[in-house]
Design a protein around this motif. Structure first.
Motif, PDB file in Angstrom:
ATOM      1  N   GLN A 140     -93.253 -34.539  20.747  1.00 36.65           N
ATOM      2  CA  GLN A 140     -94.574 -33.470  20.928  1.00 36.65           C
ATOM      3  C   GLN A 140     -96.019 -34.445  20.798  1.00 36.65           C
ATOM      4  O   GLN A 140     -96.805 -33.588  21.470  1.00 36.65           O
ATOM      5  CB  GLN A 140     -94.489 -32.597  19.320  1.00 36.65           C
ATOM      6  CG  GLN A 140     -93.577 -31.931  19.264  1.00 36.65           C
ATOM      7  CD  GLN A 140     -93.828 -31.630  17.685  1.00 36.65           C
ATOM      8  OE1 GLN A 140     -94.158 -32.048  17.005  1.00 36.65           O
ATOM      9  NE2 GLN A 140     -92.871 -29.980  18.014  1.00 36.65           N
ATOM     10  N   GLU A 141     -96.250 -35.836  20.384  1.00 38.14           N
ATOM     11  CA  GLU A 141     -97.011 -37.172  21.150  1.00 38.14           C
ATOM     12  C   GLU A 141     -97.352 -36.693  22.787  1.00 38.14           C
ATOM     13  O   GLU A 141     -98.628 -36.630  22.904  1.00 38.14           O
ATOM     14  CB  GLU A 141     -96.850 -37.783  20.407  1.00 38.14           C
ATOM     15  CG  GLU A 141     -98.263 -38.527  20.726  1.00 38.14           C
ATOM     16  CD  GLU A 141     -99.766 -38.387  19.958  1.00 38.14           C
ATOM     17  OE1 GLU A 141    -100.830 -38.658  20.395  1.00 38.14           O
ATOM     18  OE2 GLU A 141     -99.695 -37.715  18.877  1.00 38.14           O
ATOM     19  N   ARG A 142     -96.232 -36.552  23.149  1.00 35.90           N
ATOM     20  CA  ARG A 142     -96.501 -36.895  24.379  1.00 35.90           C
ATOM     21  C   ARG A 142     -96.605 -35.970  25.140  1.00 35.90           C
ATOM     22  O   ARG A 142     -97.457 -35.749  26.310  1.00 35.90           O
ATOM     23  CB  ARG A 142     -95.425 -36.927  25.434  1.00 35.90           C
ATOM     24  CG  ARG A 142     -94.313 -38.671  24.370  1.00 35.90           C
ATOM     25  CD  ARG A 142     -93.915 -38.964  25.887  1.00 35.90           C
ATOM     26  NE  ARG A 142     -92.436 -38.598  26.047  1.00 35.90           N
ATOM     27  CZ  ARG A 142     -91.418 -38.552  25.044  1.00 35.90           C
ATOM     28  NH1 ARG A 142     -91.672 -39.678  24.395  1.00 35.90           N
ATOM     29  NH2 ARG A 142     -89.910 -37.721  25.234  1.00 35.90           N
ATOM     30  N   PHE A 143     -96.303 -34.480  24.714  1.00 35.58           N
ATOM     31  CA  PHE A 143     -97.016 -32.775  25.166  1.00 35.58           C
ATOM     32  C   PHE A 143     -98.840 -33.522  25.316  1.00 35.58           C
ATOM     33  O   PHE A 143     -99.122 -32.375  26.308  1.00 35.58           O
ATOM     34  CB  PHE A 143     -96.354 -32.044  24.510  1.00 35.58           C
ATOM     35  CG  PHE A 143     -94.929 -30.928  24.893  1.00 35.58           C
ATOM     36  CD1 PHE A 143     -95.261 -30.063  25.702  1.00 35.58           C
ATOM     37  CD2 PHE A 143     -93.930 -31.433  24.571  1.00 35.58           C
ATOM     38  CE1 PHE A 143     -94.535 -29.822  26.426  1.00 35.58           C
ATOM     39  CE2 PHE A 143     -92.713 -30.953  25.126  1.00 35.58           C
ATOM     40  CZ  PHE A 143     -93.190 -29.944  25.589  1.00 35.58           C
ATOM     41  N   LYS A 144     -99.073 -33.595  23.809  1.00 36.67           N
ATOM     42  CA  LYS A 144    -100.534 -33.791  24.002  1.00 36.67           C
ATOM     43  C   LYS A 144    -101.001 -34.264  25.050  1.00 36.67           C
ATOM     44  O   LYS A 144    -101.998 -33.883  25.276  1.00 36.67           O
ATOM     45  CB  LYS A 144    -101.025 -34.067  22.520  1.00 36.67           C
ATOM     46  CG  LYS A 144    -100.508 -33.694  21.149  1.00 36.67           C
ATOM     47  CD  LYS A 144    -101.370 -33.788  20.066  1.00 36.67           C
ATOM     48  CE  LYS A 144    -100.522 -33.064  18.872  1.00 36.67           C
ATOM     49  NZ  LYS A 144    -101.010 -34.055  17.826  1.00 36.67           N
ATOM     50  N   LEU A 145    -100.104 -35.195  25.686  1.00 34.38           N
ATOM     51  CA  LEU A 145    -100.684 -36.553  26.270  1.00 34.38           C
ATOM     52  C   LEU A 145    -100.705 -36.513  27.312  1.00 34.38           C
ATOM     53  O   LEU A 145    -101.050 -36.287  28.306  1.00 34.38           O
ATOM     54  CB  LEU A 145    -100.705 -38.050  25.867  1.00 34.38           C
ATOM     55  CG  LEU A 145    -100.636 -38.722  24.117  1.00 34.38           C
ATOM     56  CD1 LEU A 145     -99.880 -39.832  24.371  1.00 34.38           C
ATOM     57  CD2 LEU A 145    -101.977 -38.975  24.388  1.00 34.38           C
ATOM     58  N   GLU A 146     -99.684 -35.424  27.965  1.00 36.70           N
ATOM     59  CA  GLU A 146     -99.055 -34.534  29.263  1.00 36.70           C
ATOM     60  C   GLU A 146     -98.267 -35.997  30.093  1.00 36.70           C
ATOM     61  O   GLU A 146     -98.555 -35.816  31.053  1.00 36.70           O
ATOM     62  CB  GLU A 146    -100.663 -34.024  29.924  1.00 36.70           C
ATOM     63  CG  GLU A 146    -100.749 -33.315  29.467  1.00 36.70           C
ATOM     64  CD  GLU A 146    -102.169 -32.498  29.785  1.00 36.70           C
ATOM     65  OE1 GLU A 146    -102.630 -32.735  30.671  1.00 36.70           O
ATOM     66  OE2 GLU A 146    -102.026 -31.031  29.579  1.00 36.70           O
TER      67      GLU A 146
END
Length: 150
Positions: free
Chosen positions: A46-52
């Protein structure tokens, strides 16, 4: 026996055997550690989603102009509704942890679909960049085994 030597004897071998048995049980009952790893993977992904970001640390390919127009200028990638990001899940079956998304379109975004001009934007996987998911997973497993000897 001639020469010089020492003898080592294990006293309290019952305690040693009990300790080894606890470690062996912890090594075969990985469900608590797998549950912790699953929760960690949800948060990390989910953190990588935020950072794309892909797990390898590369930025996801930007949205095509047509996609931006269709989304009324909303430029967040793979997050239009947030469903795929919010419904990440894991399953533990015996000694196997499976992690991912059951959303129909998840594979399209993970691997891309060339015939429709959709680039791959990998979101599943273990990071290889500055923070490494494998390091965290090893630490969780080590803590699980340490608990057995505490």
């Amino acid at each position: 026996m001639a020469g010089s030597f020492i003898t080592v004897r294990a006293y309290g071998s019952g305690e040693i055997n009990a300790l080894l048995s606890r470690i062996a049980r912890a090594g075969t009952d990985l469900e608590p550690a797998f549950a912790e790893i699953g929760e960690y993977l949800i948060e990390a992904t989910q953190e990588r989603f935020k950072l794309e970001l892909a797990p390898n640390g590369e930025q996801w390919e930007p949205l095509a102009p047509e996609t931006l127009a269709r989304k009324d200028g909303e430029d967040r990638i793979l997050q239009q509704s947030g469903t795929m990001r919010d419904l990440l899940a894991y399953q533990i079956t015996g000694r196997v942890l499976t992690f991912g998304s059951n959303q129909e379109y998840a594979a399209t975004h993970q691997f891309g679909r060339e015939e429709d001009g959709i680039p791959a934007r990998p979101f599943l996987g273990l990071t290889t960049g500055p923070w490494r998911d494998a390091d965290e997973i090893v630490e969780i497993l080590q803590d699980h085994l340490k608990d057995a000897i505490a």
